[in-house]
Design a protein around this motif. Structure first.
Motif, short mmCIF file in Angstrom:
data_model
loop_
_atom_site.label_atom_id
_atom_site.label_comp_id
_atom_site.label_asym_id
_atom_site.label_seq_id
_atom_site.Cartn_x
_atom_site.Cartn_y
_atom_site.Cartn_z
N ILE A 11 0.85 -1.20 0.00
CA ILE A 11 0.00 0.00 0.00
C ILE A 11 0.88 1.24 0.00
N ASN A 12 0.88 1.94 -1.11
CA ASN A 12 1.53 3.26 -1.18
C ASN A 12 0.57 4.37 -0.80
N THR A 13 -0.64 4.31 -1.37
CA THR A 13 -1.61 5.38 -1.22
C THR A 13 -2.82 4.89 -0.45
N TRP A 19 -3.71 10.16 6.03
CA TRP A 19 -2.68 9.13 6.17
C TRP A 19 -1.61 9.36 5.11
N PRO A 20 -0.37 9.60 5.51
CA PRO A 20 0.67 9.95 4.53
C PRO A 20 0.93 8.81 3.55
N ALA A 21 1.17 9.20 2.30
CA ALA A 21 1.47 8.22 1.26
C ALA A 21 2.91 7.75 1.37
N LEU A 22 3.16 6.55 0.88
CA LEU A 22 4.50 5.99 0.82
C LEU A 22 4.88 5.82 -0.65
N GLY A 23 6.15 5.46 -0.91
CA GLY A 23 6.59 5.41 -2.29
C GLY A 23 7.12 4.09 -2.77
N GLY A 24 7.43 3.14 -1.85
CA GLY A 24 8.10 1.93 -2.30
C GLY A 24 7.39 0.64 -2.01
N PHE A 78 3.05 -14.78 3.30
CA PHE A 78 2.31 -13.51 3.47
C PHE A 78 3.34 -12.40 3.52
N TRP A 79 3.23 -11.45 2.60
CA TRP A 79 4.21 -10.35 2.50
C TRP A 79 3.45 -9.03 2.58
N PHE A 80 3.77 -8.22 3.57
CA PHE A 80 3.11 -6.92 3.75
C PHE A 80 4.14 -5.81 3.72
N SER A 81 3.88 -4.78 2.90
CA SER A 81 4.68 -3.56 2.87
C SER A 81 3.72 -2.38 2.97
N GLY A 82 3.87 -1.59 4.00
CA GLY A 82 2.97 -0.46 4.20
C GLY A 82 3.15 0.14 5.58
N HIS A 83 2.12 0.86 6.02
CA HIS A 83 2.15 1.50 7.33
C HIS A 83 1.87 0.50 8.44
N GLY A 84 2.42 0.79 9.61
CA GLY A 84 2.05 0.11 10.84
C GLY A 84 1.59 1.16 11.84
N THR A 85 0.94 0.74 12.89
CA THR A 85 0.49 1.69 13.90
C THR A 85 0.43 0.99 15.25
#
Length: 648
Positions: A11-13, A19-24, A78-85
């Motif tokens: 999840i980039n956007t 919620w701030p966007a990411l790029g990679g 299971f591969w997750f790339s994005g925000h955590g909280t």
């Protein structure tokens, strides 16, 4: 043929503008998918959930329905790339959340709590599949993936906690369980609990630092066959070389468990020791730069010794070349009896070259003469008037890896700063050649201290046999490190003013059958190291060693620091564990003294002066009869950070 069911979530956007966007993140899972499809001998069935499609419902359904198809002999990834909280834990949850916070992945429409993620993954594992989770995000401080060095805080919505089901008293993110049954899956996480994870530019594309390191290790020859333990070690080394901003985590770490299976499935590897075999290029050890060994001329100082598993005398092997996944070696004594070429031999590191500390000299153009004096002093700060192998000068901070000491010159004084800009020692005068030599001696001392504090052996299975515990003197339970990895100890109120905390420090031997020789060092923020707490003893299997023979350890502020509100001191407890006695002389040196001599004295003599750690036994023998060559053994080093604070 193994079937790999993969659920790749990036999840980039995020739909919410807050919620701030990411790029990679999308690049991460695309690269992971490409790597998967290139693997031979496996059938890949991958499903991707990107940006707005990665809702909580679709992720839960993807795990249950897609990954749930995996059966015995299959692998579910299971591969997750994005925000955590994170958000505050309830009173009930605080029993199992020592930080007082609950962690979660952030899907496109809200959080996926770790307490829901774990039973979902373990439910897939219950069908007989190997289940692996790769999480490139951060779970603490609100910080997630950071592109420019400033943590991005993602505040939780107040409604999130109410929607977070508590499925089991366990944690699946960042640090392992506090209760409950053993896991059915293995986790490779980008950072420790309460630590940010980062993303950056790599070859013109944005990627998570951890994903880039992990895929880099997997792309090396033999990478796919590495156990998750070995793979995580390789990725960790790559992350450190990119700036040491985060510390990847493997969980669980139990020997022989899921951590010792390859990422895409297969029989578990036997965790350590390393193996020596005769290959096409000569003798080789199955450990290399990807596991943290130094390269170049420093790596040539690394030595290995065969373990006496078959009753033969130990053989010392010197390093010829360090490659990513292996090290080419040769017998140190070519005329002596060498290893048997027909079998593989277990070996241990018997001499480890420590990475030099980077030094950056900074001064205005008008002070170039001062920099020249410092450079000349550094050129003769080592043994025999040569440059110290503990230091290397760099032209700019970006060229530094590991520990960085910055020396800034202003108005006749030099300031030695750590990487984060904090002062390492008070400002030092710089008016002439003697001052420059004194500063060079200080840098050597600091480098030696940092090398000892950061000392590690890439043999995690042996290190897992021991544990350090800090227990309040009037308590029964060990203190748990906070989110930064430190144990906080506070001054209390006494009849005559602030009273220093008292603790019991214990060393647990978790092995059921082998005694462990242990020495516990106290490394202070005054840059001293002393083994006085536990000078070196064997601890019986399942037994406990007590610092100071069971007397309380008083955590006093050092002289010159009155116990005023806000005052503090830091200590690092360094446990060196081995199969046999070690020489403790290299571990003993006093604090840095600003008024000490300009030239090197005996305090900075031969012990460690060449930048090589040799865990050899003490000289001589207590046995009667002819001297025998010292038996080699495995060793490990563990560190526990303490901070003593006077409350305000």
């Amino acid at each position: 043929m193994t079937t790999v069911y993969a659920l790749l979530m990036g999840i980039n956007t995020y739909p919410s503008a807050d919620w701030p966007a990411l790029g990679g993140c999308v690049n991460d899972v695309a690269a992971a998918g490409t790597w998967l499809r290139r693997q031979r001998g496996v059938e890949v069935r991958a499903r991707s959930l990107l940006d707005g499609a990665a809702t909580l419902g679709s992720v839960v359904a993807g795990i249950r329905e897609h990954l749930g198809q995996a059966g015995p002999g299959d692998t579910a990834l299971f591969w997750f790339s994005g925000h955590g909280t994170e958000f505050a834990a309830t009173a009930e949850e605080q029993r199992i959340e020592p930080t007082g916070r609950c962690q979660a992945l952030v899907c496109a429409d809200g959080p996926l709590p770790d307490k829901l993620l774990r039973p979902l993954l373990d439910g897939v594992a219950a069908g007989g599949a190997q289940v692996t989770a790769v999480l490139d995000c951060c779970f603490a401080g609100g910080a997630t993936r950071d592109a420019a060095g400033t943590p991005r805080y993602l505040p939780p919505d107040p409604s999130w906690h109410a929607s977070a089901p508590v499925a089991a008293p366990v944690r699946a993110a960042g640090g392992g369980p506090t209760a409950g049954p053993g896991p059915g899956h293995v986790l490779l996480a980008a950072a420790r609990l309460n630590q940010p994870a980062y993303e950056d530019w790599f070859d013109g594309r944005r990627h998570g630092v951890f994903t880039h390191a992990l895929l880099g290790a997997l792309g090396e020859h033999g990478g796919p066959a590495l156990s998750c333990r070995r793979l995580l070690a390789a990725a960790h080394a790559r992350v450190q070389r990119s700036g040491d901003r985060q510390h990847p985590v493997l969980w669980p770490t139990d020997a022989g468990g899921p951590a010792d299976r390859p990422l895409l499935g297969g029989a578990p590897h036997r965790p350590g020791p390393y193996l020596l075999s005769l290959g096409g290029s000569g003798w080789q050890v199955d450990c290399g730069a990807g596991h943290g060994l130094p390269t170049g001329s420093a790596g040539l100082a690394t030595e290995w010794t065969t373990l006496p598993s078959d009753g033969t005398p130990p053989c010392v092997l010197a390093t010829r070349e360090v490659h990513a996944e292996r090290t080419l070696v040769e017998p140190a004594d070519p005329s002596g009896p060498g290893p048997d070429p027909a079998v593989a031999h277990p070996v241990t590191l018997s001499a480890l070259a420590l990475p030099p500390v980077s030094v950056l000299l900074e001064a205005p153009a008008a002070r170039s003469g001062a920099v020249a004096r410092l450079a000349a002093a550094l050129a003769s700060a080592g043994p025999g008037g040569r440059p110290s192998p503990l230091l290397r000068t760099v032209p700019r901070a970006a060229a530094a890896s590991g520990t960085l000491l910055r020396v800034t010159v202003h108005e006749g004084r030099a300031r030695i700063l750590l990487r984060d800009g904090s002062p390492a020692v008070p400002p030092l005068p710089l008016a002439g050649a003697d001052d420059a030599r004194r500063i060079a001696r200080c840098l050597v001392h600091l480098a030696r201290w940092h090398q000892l504090r950061d000392l590690a052996n890439p043999d995690p299975s042996f290190g897992s046999l021991a544990r350090i515990e800090v227990v309040p003197w009037d308590g029964a339970a060990a203190v748990t490190p906070d989110g930064s990895g430190e144990i906080l100890c506070h001054y209390g109120d006494g009849p005559d003013g602030p009273r220093e905390p008292r603790v019991s420090v214990r060393i647990r031997n978790r092995s059921r059958r082998r005694p462990l020789w242990c020495v516990l060092l106290n490394l202070t923020d005054s840059y001293a190291s002393s083994p006085a707490l536990f000078p070196g003893h064997f601890v019986a299997p399942g037994g406990t060693g007590h610092a100071l023979d069971g007397e309380p350890v008083h955590l006093r502020l050092p002289p010159g620091r009155p116990p005023r509100p806000g005052a503090q001191a830091r200590d690092w407890l360094k446990l060196i564990v081995a199969e046999g006695e070690l020489n403790t002389l290299p571990f003993q040196f006093g604090a840095w003294e600003q008024d000490g001599p300009a030239d090197r004295g005996t305090a900075d003599g031969a012990d460690g002066a060449d930048g090589v750690f040799r865990p050899a036994p003490p000289a001589g023998t207590r046995d009667l009869g002819p001297a025998r060559p010292p038996a080699a053994g495995r060793w490990a080093a563990l560190t526990l950070a303490l901070r003593t604070v006077v409350p305000g």
